[in-house]
Design a protein around this motif. Structure first.
Motif, PDB file in Angstrom:
ATOM      1  N   HIS A  21       0.979  -1.588   0.352  1.00 14.32           N
ATOM      2  CA  HIS A  21       0.208   0.094   0.087  1.00 14.32           C
ATOM      3  C   HIS A  21       0.879   1.032  -0.171  1.00 14.32           C
ATOM      4  O   HIS A  21       0.836   2.540   0.379  1.00 14.32           O
ATOM      5  CB  HIS A  21      -0.966  -0.060   1.256  1.00 14.32           C
ATOM      6  CG  HIS A  21      -2.446   0.601   0.780  1.00 14.32           C
ATOM      7  ND1 HIS A  21      -3.103   0.909   0.029  1.00 14.32           N
ATOM      8  CD2 HIS A  21      -2.092   1.378   1.933  1.00 14.32           C
ATOM      9  CE1 HIS A  21      -4.141   2.080   0.342  1.00 14.32           C
ATOM     10  NE2 HIS A  21      -3.984   1.650   1.232  1.00 14.32           N
ATOM     11  N   ARG A  23       3.337   3.870  -2.731  1.00 14.55           N
ATOM     12  CA  ARG A  23       3.603   4.303  -4.375  1.00 14.55           C
ATOM     13  C   ARG A  23       5.077   4.393  -4.792  1.00 14.55           C
ATOM     14  O   ARG A  23       6.125   4.298  -3.902  1.00 14.55           O
ATOM     15  CB  ARG A  23       3.227   5.697  -4.223  1.00 14.55           C
ATOM     16  CG  ARG A  23       1.342   5.877  -4.550  1.00 14.55           C
ATOM     17  CD  ARG A  23       1.461   6.667  -3.457  1.00 14.55           C
ATOM     18  NE  ARG A  23       2.040   8.010  -2.423  1.00 14.55           N
ATOM     19  CZ  ARG A  23       1.654   8.979  -3.163  1.00 14.55           C
ATOM     20  NH1 ARG A  23       1.186   9.176  -3.672  1.00 14.55           N
ATOM     21  NH2 ARG A  23       2.694   9.944  -1.962  1.00 14.55           N
ATOM     22  N   GLU A  77      -6.764  11.349  -8.960  1.00 13.97           N
ATOM     23  CA  GLU A  77      -6.167   9.706  -8.879  1.00 13.97           C
ATOM     24  C   GLU A  77      -5.486   9.533 -10.363  1.00 13.97           C
ATOM     25  O   GLU A  77      -6.060   9.793 -11.459  1.00 13.97           O
ATOM     26  CB  GLU A  77      -5.998   8.919  -7.873  1.00 13.97           C
ATOM     27  CG  GLU A  77      -7.212   8.777  -6.472  1.00 13.97           C
ATOM     28  CD  GLU A  77      -7.524   8.128  -6.021  1.00 13.97           C
ATOM     29  OE1 GLU A  77      -7.395   8.303  -4.958  1.00 13.97           O
ATOM     30  OE2 GLU A  77      -8.391   7.136  -6.604  1.00 13.97           O
ATOM     31  N   CYS A 100      -1.514  13.139  -6.952  1.00 12.90           N
ATOM     32  CA  CYS A 100      -2.552  11.982  -7.652  1.00 12.90           C
ATOM     33  C   CYS A 100      -1.576  10.428  -7.891  1.00 12.90           C
ATOM     34  O   CYS A 100      -3.465   9.992  -7.736  1.00 12.90           O
ATOM     35  CB  CYS A 100      -3.168  12.794  -8.382  1.00 12.90           C
ATOM     36  SG  CYS A 100      -3.312  14.227  -8.365  1.00 12.90           S
ATOM     37  N   LYS A 102      -1.700   6.726  -7.301  1.00 11.14           N
ATOM     38  CA  LYS A 102      -2.236   5.418  -6.184  1.00 11.14           C
ATOM     39  C   LYS A 102      -1.514   4.968  -5.502  1.00 11.14           C
ATOM     40  O   LYS A 102      -0.393   5.160  -5.879  1.00 11.14           O
ATOM     41  CB  LYS A 102      -3.566   5.107  -6.350  1.00 11.14           C
ATOM     42  CG  LYS A 102      -4.745   5.666  -7.265  1.00 11.14           C
ATOM     43  CD  LYS A 102      -5.582   4.633  -8.122  1.00 11.14           C
ATOM     44  CE  LYS A 102      -6.811   5.327  -8.527  1.00 11.14           C
ATOM     45  NZ  LYS A 102      -7.697   3.869  -9.635  1.00 11.14           N
ATOM     46  N   GLY A 213      -4.320  13.845   1.648  1.00  8.67           N
ATOM     47  CA  GLY A 213      -4.016  11.687   1.526  1.00  8.67           C
ATOM     48  C   GLY A 213      -4.539  11.017   2.850  1.00  8.67           C
ATOM     49  O   GLY A 213      -4.533  10.183   2.691  1.00  8.67           O
ATOM     50  N   GLY A 215      -7.913  11.655   3.946  1.00  4.98           N
ATOM     51  CA  GLY A 215      -9.404  11.465   3.999  1.00  4.98           C
ATOM     52  C   GLY A 215      -9.782  13.231   4.579  1.00  4.98           C
ATOM     53  O   GLY A 215     -10.987  12.221   4.861  1.00  4.98           O
ATOM     54  N   THR A 246     -13.207  17.117  -3.867  1.00  4.29           N
ATOM     55  CA  THR A 246     -13.582  15.296  -3.269  1.00  4.29           C
ATOM     56  C   THR A 246     -14.898  15.084  -2.504  1.00  4.29           C
ATOM     57  O   THR A 246     -15.715  14.052  -1.939  1.00  4.29           O
ATOM     58  CB  THR A 246     -12.364  15.111  -2.518  1.00  4.29           C
ATOM     59  OG1 THR A 246     -11.112  15.055  -3.133  1.00  4.29           O
ATOM     60  CG2 THR A 246     -12.124  13.996  -1.731  1.00  4.29           C
ATOM     61  N   ARG A 345      -5.054   6.966   1.469  1.00  4.25           N
ATOM     62  CA  ARG A 345      -4.449   6.780   0.143  1.00  4.25           C
ATOM     63  C   ARG A 345      -2.755   5.752  -0.177  1.00  4.25           C
ATOM     64  O   ARG A 345      -3.046   5.177  -1.420  1.00  4.25           O
ATOM     65  CB  ARG A 345      -4.289   8.135  -0.787  1.00  4.25           C
ATOM     66  CG  ARG A 345      -5.344   8.595  -0.915  1.00  4.25           C
ATOM     67  CD  ARG A 345      -5.115   9.795  -1.392  1.00  4.25           C
ATOM     68  NE  ARG A 345      -5.594  10.808  -2.013  1.00  4.25           N
ATOM     69  CZ  ARG A 345      -6.212  12.338  -2.412  1.00  4.25           C
ATOM     70  NH1 ARG A 345      -4.425  12.360  -2.734  1.00  4.25           N
ATOM     71  NH2 ARG A 345      -6.924  13.374  -2.404  1.00  4.25           N
ATOM     72  N   TYR A 346      -2.391   5.919   0.906  1.00  6.08           N
ATOM     73  CA  TYR A 346      -1.367   5.287   0.709  1.00  6.08           C
ATOM     74  C   TYR A 346      -0.880   5.014   2.369  1.00  6.08           C
ATOM     75  O   TYR A 346      -1.016   5.383   3.187  1.00  6.08           O
ATOM     76  CB  TYR A 346       0.045   5.257   0.602  1.00  6.08           C
ATOM     77  CG  TYR A 346       0.092   7.237   0.344  1.00  6.08           C
ATOM     78  CD1 TYR A 346       0.821   8.241   1.278  1.00  6.08           C
ATOM     79  CD2 TYR A 346      -0.534   7.121  -0.645  1.00  6.08           C
ATOM     80  CE1 TYR A 346      -0.024   8.995   0.647  1.00  6.08           C
ATOM     81  CE2 TYR A 346      -0.277   8.900  -0.915  1.00  6.08           C
ATOM     82  CZ  TYR A 346      -0.393   9.607   0.287  1.00  6.08           C
ATOM     83  OH  TYR A 346      -0.253  11.596  -0.074  1.00  6.08           O
ATOM     84  N   ASP A 350       4.540   5.499   3.069  1.00 12.50           N
ATOM     85  CA  ASP A 350       4.926   5.491   1.911  1.00 12.50           C
ATOM     86  C   ASP A 350       6.450   6.345   1.283  1.00 12.50           C
ATOM     87  O   ASP A 350       6.188   7.861   1.765  1.00 12.50           O
ATOM     88  CB  ASP A 350       3.521   6.756   1.209  1.00 12.50           C
ATOM     89  CG  ASP A 350       3.779   6.865  -0.394  1.00 12.50           C
ATOM     90  OD1 ASP A 350       3.622   5.550  -0.600  1.00 12.50           O
ATOM     91  OD2 ASP A 350       3.760   7.526  -0.705  1.00 12.50           O
TER      92      ASP A 350
END
Length: 699
Positions: A21, A23, A77, A100, A102, A213, A215, A246, A345-346, A350
């Motif tokens: 999870h 990038r 995204e 952007c 994912k 990212g 939420g 969003t 998102r991650y 990350d």
């Protein structure tokens, strides 16, 4: 290694990134034609639904972005993002677009070998360079700085068909336990906190903060859908419709079609002018909205949620907190702050997020510098060439500029490194930056070109002050002189009101004299406090923009100060231009500036000097009005002339409504609403009360 083997390895790494999870950041160095061919082969190997591309030679199925689309990127995204740096490296757009990608997606940077790349010109930053510099052949320092930062990051480094360094893979993240539709426990807590703003006590706003990212905007949409189901009416505002996308997307997915009208987006400038009401106002990306606008919204709406990005490419979130938190403490002692830290998102480790934060200096220093007035301070000057060996100082300066100004972006960091006509002067103590000023060297424009600017036939980039003097003020000869424009001045928020800003400006004036600079100027969004600060430091107003800035909702003001050895002639010229500005503003207030704050109008406008003084008979009429022995309509022209002669000694509670009425010519209904009067007689009572006390003083 063979290309097929390398592509298979990249495909395997992408799958591993999806499992973890995260990038996958890939930096691929080599020759452009070869790398574009390899990239095309890679795109045929890996699976993706959406491909974003920055730079030239994008494939047909890619979404090719340019530098004007930063806000359109918010909330969108993609599976793969390719940056073709051979056609230039737009730092602002690169930083904006990274959010952007994912989880399981690939961030691919195509560039020349670092040793060659850092010596190249960067045409993508042409908007940052002033006349006569040419971006196609100007070698700045940003690419060298970027290469130094990239070498230290956790990423996959490729050179042609060789793997120079593989990714240091993070450990798997622990899954979150949350109730749908929320994806993390902290997002669920945020939704519950938003609902409590509506059900709890009035005047207790919520400030919701998060990195990108996390939420945050989705939480607004989820809560809005639940409130709509209760038939609550909601409004949302943001810096742009795209920035609210969003929130609206999540709302429309979760709310039933019959409730879709329960949430309405309105731009903040339109919202300020409207009389709309709501059970709850949502303000997304609040850091990009000026503090005065947020203050007005707070007065208008008793239930409100402010949500903002703490980091991200804007770099403004913490500045929003520091600027706005004190006001909230005064106006709404029961306000609440909630921070979302769990990424959605991650995962938290990350590598792409860490790369972007580190390369573009988006990590804010949480330690506030201390200042001892009795200890030694240093005044230091930095230019573009100095930053490569002062990365820590650059971090401090850029962080402070981000705190001080809501529109600071990555391009400002790039300009510090690439524009040789920018300099930063700092006040430092114990190697800590306490305050700084950003200066643009302008002017020295050839007389022929200055005259063309005066005629409106030419414009030149990077000479805002010189160009405005030539065109707006019809002083083309001033554009040919050496000028310094103060673009930003910033003091650490906890150290403000201690004279550091004035110390900086005094030092800048001294340096300007030593370097034969003829005038110092500045331009900023007008507010009473800022105007007084610059006036105290010897700057005089010369021009007011005719429309308020869309971002700040403020009029832009231009101010000037003479600093050279022939200061008598220079000062007289500035004073003459200031007098002319005051007269012109007085004549145009009602037509061009009906919404200008009356306090500012009184500080800037000057009635024409040929207004005749009042006669003894007219003063007697005014005195009779104060004793309620003359109707207002009879003495109105007398009162207008008396006000124009004595406005500067009147108390604010009298001067402001008189200014609105006589100088700005607002209607009586608007005057009553603006100043909270119930009827005309209440205004007349105020006039009589104060004027009777002042007639003897002003005669």
């Amino acid at each position: 290694m063979p290309l097929t083997v390398l592509l298979a390895q990249l495909q395997q790494w992408q799958q591993q990134a999806a499992q973890l999870h995260i990038r996958l950041p890939v930096i691929w160095q080599g020759m452009e034609e070869a790398l574009l061919s390899h990239t095309a082969a890679l795109l045929n190997t890996v699976s993706y639904d959406k491909l974003y591309w920055l730079g030239a030679k994008a494939p047909a199925d890619a979404v090719n972005f340019t530098g004007k689309q930063n806000y359109q990127l918010l909330g969108s995204e993609c599976d793969i993002l390719v940056i073709n740096a051979f056609s230039g490296f737009n730092a602002d757009l690169v930083a904006a677009s990274a959010g952007c990608v994912k989880a399981g997606g690939v961030w691919l940077l195509l560039c020349q070998p670092f040793a060659t790349w850092q010596q190249q010109a960067n045409p993508a930053h042409k908007s940052l360079l002033p006349y006569p510099l040419d971006a196609s052949n100007h070698q700045g320092n940003f690419l060298s700085f970027l290469v130094t930062q990239l070498r230290q990051q956790n990423a996959c480094f490729l050179n042609e068909l060789h793997i120079e360094k593989a990714l240091d893979w993070p450990a798997p993240a622990k899954p979150y336990k949350a109730s749908a539709p929320c994806l993390t426990t902290e997002q669920q807590e945020a939704v519950e906190a938003i609902l409590r703003v509506v059900s709890g006590h009035r005047r207790r706003p919520l400030v919701l903060t998060a990195d990108r990212g996390r939420g945050k905007s989705a939480a607004l949409g989820i809560a809005a859908a639940q409130l709509a189901a209760q038939n609550k009416k909601l409004l949302i505002t943001a810096p742009s419709p795209q920035a609210a996308g969003t929130v609206l997307t999540h709302f429309l997915q979760l709310a039933s079609p019959s409730q879709h009208n329960n949430l309405q987006f309105i731009p903040f400038d339109e919202l300020l002018r409207s009389t709309k009401t709501a059970d709850l106002l949502l303000v997304d990306e609040a850091a990009a909205i000026p503090t005065p606008v947020l203050q007005h919204l707070l007065q208008r709406f008793s239930r409100i949620v402010f949500a903002t990005t703490e980091h991200g490419y804007e770099g403004t979130g913490r500045g929003f907190q520091l600027r706005f938190q004190q006001y909230l403490n005064q106006q709404c002692p029961g306000w609440r702050k909630l921070q979302i830290q769990q990424p959605i998102r991650y995962q938290p480790a990350d590598p792409l997020e860490q790369l972007i934060f580190n390369c573009f200096l988006l990590r804010q220093n949480i330690n506030e510098p201390a200042y001892s007035p009795n200890d030694k301070i240093s005044m230091l000057t930095y230019q573009a060439k100095d930053w490569l060996n002062n990365a820590n100082k650059l971090q401090q300066v850029f962080g402070l500029l981000s705190l001080a100004h809501y529109q600071t972006q990555i391009k400002d960091l790039a300009a510090l490194l690439d524009n040789p006509r920018l300099q930063v002067v700092t006040i430092e103590q114990d190697s800590q930056v306490l305050a700084c000023v950003l200066i643009s060297t302008e002017g020295d424009i050839p007389p022929e070109l200055a005259y063309q600017i005066y005629l409106g036939e030419r414009r030149v980039q990077g000479h805002l002050l010189a160009q405005s003097l030539a065109f707006h003020l019809a002083q083309p000869e001033l554009a040919s002189l050496s000028l310094w424009r103060i673009m930003r001045i910033a003091v650490q928020p906890t150290l403000q009101k201690q004279g550091l800003g004035t110390k900086l400006l005094e030092f800048v004036s001294l340096q300007a004299k030593q370097q034969n600079i003829r005038y110092l100027g500045t331009s900023f969004g007008l507010s009473s406090e800022l105007l007084q600060f610059w006036q105290r430091n010897g700057y005089q107003a010369l021009r007011l923009g005719i429309s308020s800035d869309k971002a700040s909702a403020e009029y832009s003001i231009l101010m000037l100060k003479s600093v050279t050895a022939d200061s008598d002639a220079g000062s007289e010229r500035v004073q003459q231009l200031n007098r002319q500005f005051g007269y012109n503003l007085f004549l145009t207030l009602s037509g061009q500036y009906p919404l200008l704050n009356a306090k500012l109008a009184l500080q800037l406008a000057t009635p024409l000097p040929d207004i005749p003084p009042l006669t003894e008979a007219e003063l007697q009429q005014l005195a009779l009005f104060c004793r309620n022995q003359r109707p207002y309509e009879l003495i109105e022209p007398i009162l207008q002339r008396w006000f124009c002669k004595h406005y500067y000694v009147l108390p604010p509670q009298l001067a402001a409504p008189l200014c609105s009425l006589y100088w700005q010519h607002i209607s009586w209904p608007d005057l009553l609403t603006k100043y909270g009067f119930s009827k005309k007689n209440a205004v007349f009572t105020l006039f009589r009360q104060h004027i009777s006390e002042l007639i003897s003083i002003t005669t």
